[in-house]
Design a protein around this motif. Structure first.
Motif, PDB file in Angstrom:
ATOM      1  N   ARG A 194       0.837  -1.204   0.000  1.00 51.21           N
ATOM      2  CA  ARG A 194       0.000   0.000   0.000  1.00 51.21           C
ATOM      3  C   ARG A 194       0.877   1.262   0.000  1.00 51.21           C
ATOM      4  O   ARG A 194       0.587   2.234  -0.702  1.00 51.21           O
ATOM      5  N   TYR A 195       1.951   1.225   0.769  1.00 51.32           N
ATOM      6  CA  TYR A 195       2.910   2.349   0.812  1.00 51.32           C
ATOM      7  C   TYR A 195       3.440   2.616  -0.594  1.00 51.32           C
ATOM      8  O   TYR A 195       3.452   3.738  -1.071  1.00 51.32           O
ATOM      9  N   GLN A 196       3.828   1.530  -1.266  1.00 47.76           N
ATOM     10  CA  GLN A 196       4.387   1.659  -2.616  1.00 47.76           C
ATOM     11  C   GLN A 196       3.357   2.225  -3.596  1.00 47.76           C
ATOM     12  O   GLN A 196       3.644   3.125  -4.378  1.00 47.76           O
ATOM     13  N   GLN A 197       2.130   1.688  -3.504  1.00 42.88           N
ATOM     14  CA  GLN A 197       1.059   2.132  -4.410  1.00 42.88           C
ATOM     15  C   GLN A 197       0.822   3.651  -4.258  1.00 42.88           C
ATOM     16  O   GLN A 197       0.757   4.388  -5.228  1.00 42.88           O
ATOM     17  N   LYS A 198       0.726   4.104  -3.016  1.00 41.73           N
ATOM     18  CA  LYS A 198       0.461   5.528  -2.746  1.00 41.73           C
ATOM     19  C   LYS A 198       1.663   6.387  -3.177  1.00 41.73           C
ATOM     20  O   LYS A 198       1.496   7.457  -3.749  1.00 41.73           O
ATOM     21  N   LEU A 199       2.857   5.892  -2.895  1.00 45.98           N
ATOM     22  CA  LEU A 199       4.067   6.650  -3.213  1.00 45.98           C
ATOM     23  C   LEU A 199       4.235   6.802  -4.723  1.00 45.98           C
ATOM     24  O   LEU A 199       4.572   7.874  -5.228  1.00 45.98           O
ATOM     25  N   PHE A 200       3.923   5.715  -5.453  1.00 50.14           N
ATOM     26  CA  PHE A 200       4.116   5.740  -6.907  1.00 50.14           C
ATOM     27  C   PHE A 200       3.120   6.680  -7.600  1.00 50.14           C
ATOM     28  O   PHE A 200       3.316   7.047  -8.752  1.00 50.14           O
ATOM     29  N   GLU A 201       2.054   7.065  -6.896  1.00 44.81           N
ATOM     30  CA  GLU A 201       1.148   8.071  -7.466  1.00 44.81           C
ATOM     31  C   GLU A 201       1.863   9.425  -7.526  1.00 44.81           C
ATOM     32  O   GLU A 201       1.497  10.305  -8.275  1.00 44.81           O
ATOM     33  N   LEU A 202       2.896   9.591  -6.704  1.00 44.13           N
ATOM     34  CA  LEU A 202       3.604  10.876  -6.630  1.00 44.13           C
ATOM     35  C   LEU A 202       4.977  10.866  -7.299  1.00 44.13           C
ATOM     36  O   LEU A 202       5.471  11.908  -7.695  1.00 44.13           O
ATOM     37  N   LEU A 203       5.614   9.696  -7.385  1.00 41.79           N
ATOM     38  CA  LEU A 203       6.959   9.638  -7.967  1.00 41.79           C
ATOM     39  C   LEU A 203       6.892   9.229  -9.433  1.00 41.79           C
ATOM     40  O   LEU A 203       6.210   8.267  -9.774  1.00 41.79           O
ATOM     41  N   GLU A 204       7.623   9.962 -10.275  1.00 36.75           N
ATOM     42  CA  GLU A 204       7.666   9.626 -11.711  1.00 36.75           C
ATOM     43  C   GLU A 204       8.350   8.273 -11.901  1.00 36.75           C
ATOM     44  O   GLU A 204       9.297   7.950 -11.179  1.00 36.75           O
ATOM     45  N   ASP A 205       7.888   7.501 -12.916  1.00 34.58           N
ATOM     46  CA  ASP A 205       8.516   6.206 -13.215  1.00 34.58           C
ATOM     47  C   ASP A 205       9.704   6.437 -14.141  1.00 34.58           C
ATOM     48  O   ASP A 205       9.635   6.202 -15.342  1.00 34.58           O
TER      49      ASP A 205
END
Ligand SMILES: C[S@@+](CC[C@H](N)C(=O)[O-])C[C@H]1O[C@@H](n2cnc3c(N)ncnc32)[C@H](O)[C@@H]1O
Length: 254
Positions: A226-237
């Motif tokens: 869940r941490y990763q999912q939320k964080l990846f909404e903000l960090l560019e891939d």
């Protein structure tokens, strides 16, 4: 709280984590026959570097984690030794010429009182050198707090908040505690990581261990997902991934 420090995971980013350590060692003024203490010494490799670079007579590395100390003990000898102790209790017997701590004091709260205690461990003319990350207002930390709130039931309301003060407040604390010389600076370390997944790996090795020790293995895996999912909404891939990391480095002499 169970010991969830994982030396292998922590050392995965050894190069990036070591740079501020070396910068902090450079801030310490050289003198003969130093008695040094390294608070939250971790796996001890850097404590050995500190001991040798300062040509110290005696260096004591302390850490709360027995798993970290197991690794550290291989470096014992020639005046270097390690003990399991907590920083907030009596960190080491007697007084020291250098009280040093890299990336550990952010785990403790009440920094004004803590720094007063550390000041009391200094011999006349002694030096205090501390480095702490200043990332608590960044998404990587804020998202951990938000995720903890979502898992509030399983965590029984536990949230790991880091109590890092602004750099100028540390400068004031040093002044109030009678440090006659001081240097306090905010520095940005630009880390180039392979991908944004590496940011999650980085935090699994530090901040998230606090949640790992509160949850069972299954819940912790869901927490990280869940941490990763939320964080990846903000960090560019982006590959590689540029990760600017803020740290406060401080040094003072009484
Ligand atoms: C991020 S690691 C830093 C290790 C090392 N100083 C370095 O620069 O690589 C933080 C260390 O602080 C230790 N630590 C955290 N809270 C502590 C406490 N209250 N007393 C003693 N050690 C503590 C942890 O066990 C861990 O080894």
């Amino acid at each position: 709280m169970p010991d969830k420090w994982n030396p292998e995971l922590y050392e995965r980013f050894q190069a990036e984590r070591s740079r501020p350590f070396y910068d902090l060692v450079d801030m310490v003024h050289r003198q003969e026959n130093l008695r040094v203490i390294d608070l939250g010494c971790g796996t001890g490799k850097l404590t050995k570097y500190l001991h040798e670079t300062l040509a110290a007579e005696e260096t004591l590395g302390i850490d709360a984690s027995e798993k970290m100390l197991e690794k550290a003990r291989q470096f014992e000898g020639n005046g270097l030794r390690f003990e399991q102790r907590r920083i907030e209790e009596n960190p080491g017997d007697g007084e020291f010429d250098v009280v040093f701590s890299n990336a550990a004091l952010q785990w403790l709260t009440g920094h004004e009182v803590l720094f007063e205690k550390l000041r009391a461990k200094l011999r006349p003319g002694g030096q205090l050198a501390v480095q702490i990350p200043a990332m608590d207002s960044e998404p990587v930390h804020q998202i951990a707090v938000e995720t903890a709130q979502e898992f509030s039931q399983e965590l029984r309301g536990y949230v790991r908040r880091l109590e890092v003060l602004p750099p100028e407040t540390y400068a004031r604390i040093f002044y109030k505690l009678g440090f006659v010389k001081q240097e306090v600076k905010l520095q940005i370390y630009g880390h180039v990581l392979p991908s944004r997944e590496a940011v999650v790996e980085w935090y699994r090795g530090t901040l998230l261990t606090a949640y790992e020790s509160q949850l069972n293995a299954q819940s912790y895996e869901r927490f990280v997902e869940r941490y990763q999912q939320k964080l990846f909404e903000l960090l560019e891939d982006e590959r590689p991934f540029f990760f600017p990391y803020k740290r406060i480095l401080m040094w003072g002499r009484i």
